[in-house]
Design an enzyme around this catalytic site. Structure first.
Site, PDB file in Angstrom:
ATOM      1  N   HIS A  94     -43.386  -5.717  14.122  1.00 41.13           N
ATOM      2  CA  HIS A  94     -44.124  -4.454  14.260  1.00 41.13           C
ATOM      3  C   HIS A  94     -43.755  -3.784  15.572  1.00 41.13           C
ATOM      4  O   HIS A  94     -43.637  -4.472  16.577  1.00 41.13           O
ATOM      5  CB  HIS A  94     -45.622  -4.744  14.230  1.00 41.13           C
ATOM      6  CG  HIS A  94     -46.457  -3.529  14.471  1.00 41.13           C
ATOM      7  ND1 HIS A  94     -46.679  -2.588  13.487  1.00 41.13           N
ATOM      8  CD2 HIS A  94     -47.105  -3.084  15.586  1.00 41.13           C
ATOM      9  CE1 HIS A  94     -47.430  -1.617  13.983  1.00 41.13           C
ATOM     10  NE2 HIS A  94     -47.698  -1.898  15.257  1.00 41.13           N
TER      11      HIS A  94
ATOM     12  N   GLU B 215       0.850  -1.190   0.000  1.00 40.37           N
ATOM     13  CA  GLU B 215       0.000   0.000   0.000  1.00 40.37           C
ATOM     14  C   GLU B 215       0.890   1.245   0.000  1.00 40.37           C
ATOM     15  O   GLU B 215       1.845   1.330   0.757  1.00 40.37           O
ATOM     16  CB  GLU B 215      -0.927  -0.016   1.228  1.00 40.37           C
ATOM     17  CG  GLU B 215      -1.663   1.274   1.503  1.00 40.37           C
ATOM     18  CD  GLU B 215      -2.527   1.780   0.360  1.00 40.37           C
ATOM     19  OE1 GLU B 215      -3.293   1.007  -0.221  1.00 40.37           O
ATOM     20  OE2 GLU B 215      -2.404   2.994   0.024  1.00 40.37           O
ATOM     21  N   ARG B 216       0.544   2.210  -0.859  1.00 32.94           N
ATOM     22  CA  ARG B 216       1.426   3.376  -0.982  1.00 32.94           C
ATOM     23  C   ARG B 216       1.062   4.526  -0.049  1.00 32.94           C
ATOM     24  O   ARG B 216       1.867   5.413   0.189  1.00 32.94           O
ATOM     25  CB  ARG B 216       1.451   3.876  -2.420  1.00 32.94           C
ATOM     26  CG  ARG B 216       0.158   4.500  -2.866  1.00 32.94           C
ATOM     27  CD  ARG B 216       0.258   5.019  -4.282  1.00 32.94           C
ATOM     28  NE  ARG B 216      -1.047   5.514  -4.715  1.00 32.94           N
ATOM     29  CZ  ARG B 216      -1.363   5.776  -5.956  1.00 32.94           C
ATOM     30  NH1 ARG B 216      -0.485   5.566  -6.915  1.00 32.94           N
ATOM     31  NH2 ARG B 216      -2.548   6.229  -6.268  1.00 32.94           N
ATOM     32  N   GLU B 217      -0.176   4.526   0.459  1.00 38.55           N
ATOM     33  CA  GLU B 217      -0.600   5.701   1.204  1.00 38.55           C
ATOM     34  C   GLU B 217      -1.275   5.389   2.540  1.00 38.55           C
ATOM     35  O   GLU B 217      -0.792   5.799   3.594  1.00 38.55           O
ATOM     36  CB  GLU B 217      -1.551   6.513   0.320  1.00 38.55           C
ATOM     37  CG  GLU B 217      -1.703   7.947   0.751  1.00 38.55           C
ATOM     38  CD  GLU B 217      -2.649   8.697  -0.169  1.00 38.55           C
ATOM     39  OE1 GLU B 217      -2.965   8.201  -1.270  1.00 38.55           O
ATOM     40  OE2 GLU B 217      -3.088   9.784   0.256  1.00 38.55           O
TER      41      GLU B 217
ATOM     42  N   CYS C 172     -12.105   4.219   0.612  1.00 37.08           N
ATOM     43  CA  CYS C 172     -13.322   3.971   1.397  1.00 37.08           C
ATOM     44  C   CYS C 172     -13.180   4.427   2.847  1.00 37.08           C
ATOM     45  O   CYS C 172     -13.969   5.238   3.328  1.00 37.08           O
ATOM     46  CB  CYS C 172     -13.645   2.486   1.321  1.00 37.08           C
ATOM     47  SG  CYS C 172     -14.994   2.008   2.366  1.00 37.08           S
TER      48      CYS C 172
ATOM     49  N   SER D 251     -24.687  14.627 -10.023  1.00 35.24           N
ATOM     50  CA  SER D 251     -25.650  14.252  -8.976  1.00 35.24           C
ATOM     51  C   SER D 251     -25.699  12.747  -8.755  1.00 35.24           C
ATOM     52  O   SER D 251     -26.741  12.183  -8.473  1.00 35.24           O
ATOM     53  CB  SER D 251     -27.038  14.761  -9.338  1.00 35.24           C
ATOM     54  OG  SER D 251     -27.559  13.964 -10.390  1.00 35.24           O
TER      55      SER D 251
HETATM   56  C1  LIG Z   1     -16.571  10.675  -1.295  1.00 36.74           C
HETATM   57  C2  LIG Z   1     -16.805   9.204  -1.556  1.00 36.74           C
HETATM   58  C3  LIG Z   1     -17.831   8.535  -0.896  1.00 36.74           C
HETATM   59  C4  LIG Z   1     -18.031   7.184  -1.125  1.00 36.74           C
HETATM   60  N1  LIG Z   1     -19.042   6.561  -0.459  1.00 36.74           N
HETATM   61  C5  LIG Z   1     -19.255   5.244  -0.667  1.00 36.74           C
HETATM   62  C6  LIG Z   1     -20.278   4.543   0.042  1.00 36.74           C
HETATM   63  O1  LIG Z   1     -20.980   5.125   0.861  1.00 36.74           O
HETATM   64  N2  LIG Z   1     -20.437   3.225  -0.206  1.00 36.74           N
HETATM   65  C7  LIG Z   1     -19.673   2.549  -1.116  1.00 36.74           C
HETATM   66  O2  LIG Z   1     -19.863   1.368  -1.308  1.00 36.74           O
HETATM   67  N3  LIG Z   1     -18.704   3.183  -1.806  1.00 36.74           N
HETATM   68  C8  LIG Z   1     -18.474   4.496  -1.595  1.00 36.74           C
HETATM   69  N4  LIG Z   1     -17.467   5.127  -2.270  1.00 36.74           N
HETATM   70  C9  LIG Z   1     -16.664   4.332  -3.232  1.00 36.74           C
HETATM   71  C10 LIG Z   1     -15.636   3.479  -2.487  1.00 36.74           C
HETATM   72  O3  LIG Z   1     -14.787   4.330  -1.742  1.00 36.74           O
HETATM   73  C11 LIG Z   1     -14.838   2.665  -3.495  1.00 36.74           C
HETATM   74  O4  LIG Z   1     -15.726   1.891  -4.277  1.00 36.74           O
HETATM   75  C12 LIG Z   1     -13.874   1.726  -2.802  1.00 36.74           C
HETATM   76  O5  LIG Z   1     -12.955   2.438  -1.997  1.00 36.74           O
HETATM   77  C13 LIG Z   1     -13.090   0.901  -3.839  1.00 36.74           C
HETATM   78  O6  LIG Z   1     -12.219   0.047  -3.180  1.00 36.74           O
HETATM   79  P1  LIG Z   1     -10.872  -0.441  -3.873  1.00 36.74           P
HETATM   80  O7  LIG Z   1     -10.248  -1.392  -2.886  1.00 36.74           O
HETATM   81  O8  LIG Z   1     -11.142  -0.924  -5.229  1.00 36.74           O
HETATM   82  O9  LIG Z   1      -9.971   0.853  -4.045  1.00 36.74           O
HETATM   83  P2  LIG Z   1      -9.502   2.012  -3.076  1.00 36.74           P
HETATM   84  O10 LIG Z   1     -10.335   2.113  -1.878  1.00 36.74           O
HETATM   85  O11 LIG Z   1      -9.365   3.201  -3.951  1.00 36.74           O
HETATM   86  O12 LIG Z   1      -8.059   1.546  -2.600  1.00 36.74           O
HETATM   87  C14 LIG Z   1      -6.993   1.422  -3.481  1.00 36.74           C
HETATM   88  C15 LIG Z   1      -5.712   1.536  -2.696  1.00 36.74           C
HETATM   89  O13 LIG Z   1      -4.627   1.239  -3.572  1.00 36.74           O
HETATM   90  C16 LIG Z   1      -3.524   2.082  -3.249  1.00 36.74           C
HETATM   91  N5  LIG Z   1      -2.649   2.132  -4.402  1.00 36.74           N
HETATM   92  C17 LIG Z   1      -2.899   2.659  -5.633  1.00 36.74           C
HETATM   93  N6  LIG Z   1      -1.848   2.462  -6.458  1.00 36.74           N
HETATM   94  C18 LIG Z   1      -0.901   1.808  -5.742  1.00 36.74           C
HETATM   95  C19 LIG Z   1       0.394   1.329  -6.041  1.00 36.74           C
HETATM   96  N7  LIG Z   1       0.923   1.477  -7.253  1.00 36.74           N
HETATM   97  N8  LIG Z   1       1.109   0.720  -5.061  1.00 36.74           N
HETATM   98  C20 LIG Z   1       0.566   0.555  -3.812  1.00 36.74           C
HETATM   99  N9  LIG Z   1      -0.663   0.986  -3.482  1.00 36.74           N
HETATM  100  C21 LIG Z   1      -1.402   1.596  -4.432  1.00 36.74           C
HETATM  101  C22 LIG Z   1      -4.194   3.413  -2.903  1.00 36.74           C
HETATM  102  O14 LIG Z   1      -3.355   4.198  -2.093  1.00 36.74           O
HETATM  103  C23 LIG Z   1      -5.440   2.940  -2.172  1.00 36.74           C
HETATM  104  O15 LIG Z   1      -5.233   2.883  -0.766  1.00 36.74           O
HETATM  105  C24 LIG Z   1     -17.208   6.475  -2.043  1.00 36.74           C
HETATM  106  C25 LIG Z   1     -16.168   7.136  -2.695  1.00 36.74           C
HETATM  107  C26 LIG Z   1     -15.965   8.481  -2.449  1.00 36.74           C
HETATM  108  C27 LIG Z   1     -14.840   9.173  -3.148  1.00 36.74           C
END
Ligand SMILES: Cc1cc2nc3c(=O)[nH]c(=O)nc-3n(C[C@H](O)[C@H](O)[C@H](O)COP(=O)(O)OP(=O)(O)OC[C@H]3O[C@@H](n4cnc5c(N)ncnc54)[C@H](O)[C@@H]3O)c2cc1C
Length: 463
Positions: A442, A34-36, A42, A180
């Site tokens: 209920h 994980e980079r960050e 999420c 939206s």
């Molecule tokens: C404001 C907002 C509200 C949301 N609300 C909801 C909600 O209520 N319900 C819902 O279901 N979804 C919601 N979502 C969407 C949800 O956040 C995403 O669908 C979910 O986080 C996707 O998960 P993921 O594991 O695919 O990726 P991510 O959560 O994006 O995680 C990917 C990870 O990979 C890491 N990474 C990237 N490139 C590299 C690399 N080269 N080397 C090492 N690490 C790397 C990143 O740092 C990150 O931590 C929301 C999104 C936003 C922006």
């Protein structure tokens, strides 16, 4: 010689960390890079911090209604810094929890930027230097980031994407939200409730474009009643950034209208994080910033999988996690079921909430189903009235031929919790008979789910 992992996961969001833990549970040797931040978008910048902020605005809203409940509250106000601090605190509490879970499951967690540098090899770069990891299987779970349209790019000052919108240092007086979908509407709801004069612009013909049109119209009426302005079939063509304000050029009915705002939130979708992860090294196919996979999340390269926001929609955390489990089980030699996108619920945590699963009425008709539609209004439900939440609607759609539940759509208090009842029904391919024969407790809001089914067959009791 370097350790050969059974599975290396890139990205520790809800897709990646869940895949890693499930793989470890099944006896695989797993590393995750994980980079960050553990927990991905999420936990850190998405689902969790938004819901934490929305809880503050919901309580603020209820405090204004105190007298309806025989209570009194005076000088109601908020401390924006404290609202943000609580949201960041909840995110960081959960983020550190992920680190503990990975450790407990003996997953090797490595901080750094990872990319595929040859078949079975991942190179990780960090402040500490460069290391190479060997893996029999690679799971790409690098997620996505906010889409930025040309001319409408965020600057963190006047024009925000979700990160700035989650850490405001000032309250927008006049806010424009572009887009939206769930993210745009949740921010619009939060800021509007706390007093920003909020306008939402949507290019499609109804807000919340993936939702059933009737539900979207219901929500729109409620938002307008709360003071929001909604412009549909409209698009922001240009933003002139001046000192402390933005002039938006909004196209409506083929005419450009200029409107002034002090803050703009751009919520026009996402793009997958496909850069610098080594897709080109193995010729892994992608399309429009998302990796192409089959229904088991397998890419075109054997032993390489893509899950979550990096892969196909719906781009939701629960879909990412479920794919993580499925891929880990596949790698461990099990025979998991693939995921049916139509059984994945979507939830929007605005006020009133919106939740749905399956086909909308329009989609069901387009697909050629002869349908039966049931509706039940919140105003007919005792618990909703007791809660002071009598605004809402539960709508169900059945295949008239087989009685199969095709879709369920809700707007109103707590529908994001209730939808899971219909998700289970859809997963089990329930018919109207099963749902009608189920006894709902209920007084609960869930009784409306029963009544909506009964209504589809002309048997509702309380309307
Ligand atoms: C404001 C907002 C509200 C949301 N609300 C909801 C909600 O209520 N319900 C819902 O279901 N979804 C919601 N979502 C969407 C949800 O956040 C995403 O669908 C979910 O986080 C996707 O998960 P993921 O594991 O695919 O990726 P991510 O959560 O994006 O995680 C990917 C990870 O990979 C890491 N990474 C990237 N490139 C590299 C690399 N080269 N080397 C090492 N690490 C790397 C990143 O740092 C990150 O931590 C929301 C999104 C936003 C922006």
């Amino acid at each position: 010689m370097a350790t050969m992992y059974d599975m290396i996961v890139i990205g520790a969001g809800p897709g990646g960390y869940v895949a890693a833990i499930r793989g470890a549970q099944l006896g695989l040797k797993v590393a995750i890079v994980e980079r960050e931040h553990m927990g991905g978008i999420c936990l850190n910048w998405g689902c969790i911090p938004t819901k934490t902020m929305l809880r503050s605005s919901e309580i603020f809203h209820l405090m204004h209604r105190a007298s309806e409940f025989g209570l009194s509250a005076e000088n109601i106000s908020y401390d924006l810094e404290a609202v943000v601090k609580r949201s960041r605190g909840v995110a960081s509490q959960l983020n550190s929890g992920i680190g503990h879970l990975l450790k407990k499951n003996k997953v090797e967690a490595i901080m750094g930027n990872a990319s595929i540098t040859s078949k079975n090899t991942i190179t990780v770069k960090s402040d500490k230097g460069t290391t190479k990891l060997q893996g029999k299987n690679i799971v790409l779970a690098t997620g996505a980031r906010a889409r930025e349209l040309p001319g409408l790019e965020a600057d963190g000052d006047l024009v925000w994407t979700y990160k700035a919108a989650l850490t405001p240092t000032r309250m927008p007086k006049k806010l424009l939200v572009i887009g939206s979908g769930a993210i745009g509407i949740e921010f619009a709801s939060f800021y509007n409730t706390l007093g920003s004069d909020t306008t939402v612009v949507e290019v499609m013909d109804h807000i919340l474009p993936v939702e059933d049109e009737e539900i979207s119209k219901f929500a729109k009426k409620s938002f307008i009643k709360q003071g929001m302005k909604i412009l549909e079939k409209a698009s922001v063509k240009k933003l002139d950034r001046l000192k402390g304000k933005v002039v938006a050029h909004i196209e409506i009915n083929s005419k450009i209208e200029k409107q002034e705002f002090d803050t703009v939130i751009s919520a026009v979708g996402i793009v997958g994080n496909i850069e610098d992860i080594g897709l080109e090294t193995l010729n892994i196919k992608e399309e429009r910033s998302h990796v192409i996979t089959d229904k088991y999340c397998r890419t075109n390269v054997e032993g390489v999988y893509a899950i979550g926001d990096l892969a196909a929609p719906p781009w939701l955390a629960h879909k990412a996690s479920h794919e993580g489990v499925m891929v880990a089980e596949l790698i461990a030699g099990m025979n998991p079921h693939s995921i049916k996108p139509e059984n994945i619920a979507g939830c929007t945590y605005c006020y009133p909430q919106i939740a749905s699963v399956g086909y909308t009425e329009a989609t069901a008709r387009e697909k050629g189903f002869n349908i039966k539609v049931g509706r039940f209004p919140f105003v007919g439900n005792g618990k909703a009235i007791a809660l002071g939440e009598s605004e809402g609607l539960v709508k169900t759609i059945f295949d008239a031929k087989t009685g199969e539940l095709l879709g369920a759509h809700m707007v109103g208090a707590e529908v994001t919790e209730m939808i899971q009842g219909y998700v289970i029904s859809k997963q089990l391919e329930t018919t109207e008979q099963d749902l009608m024969g189920t006894v709902f407790p209920h007084p609960t809001l869930s009784e409306m789910m029963h009544e909506s089914v009964l209504d589809a067959y002309g048997q509702a009791i309380h309307i």
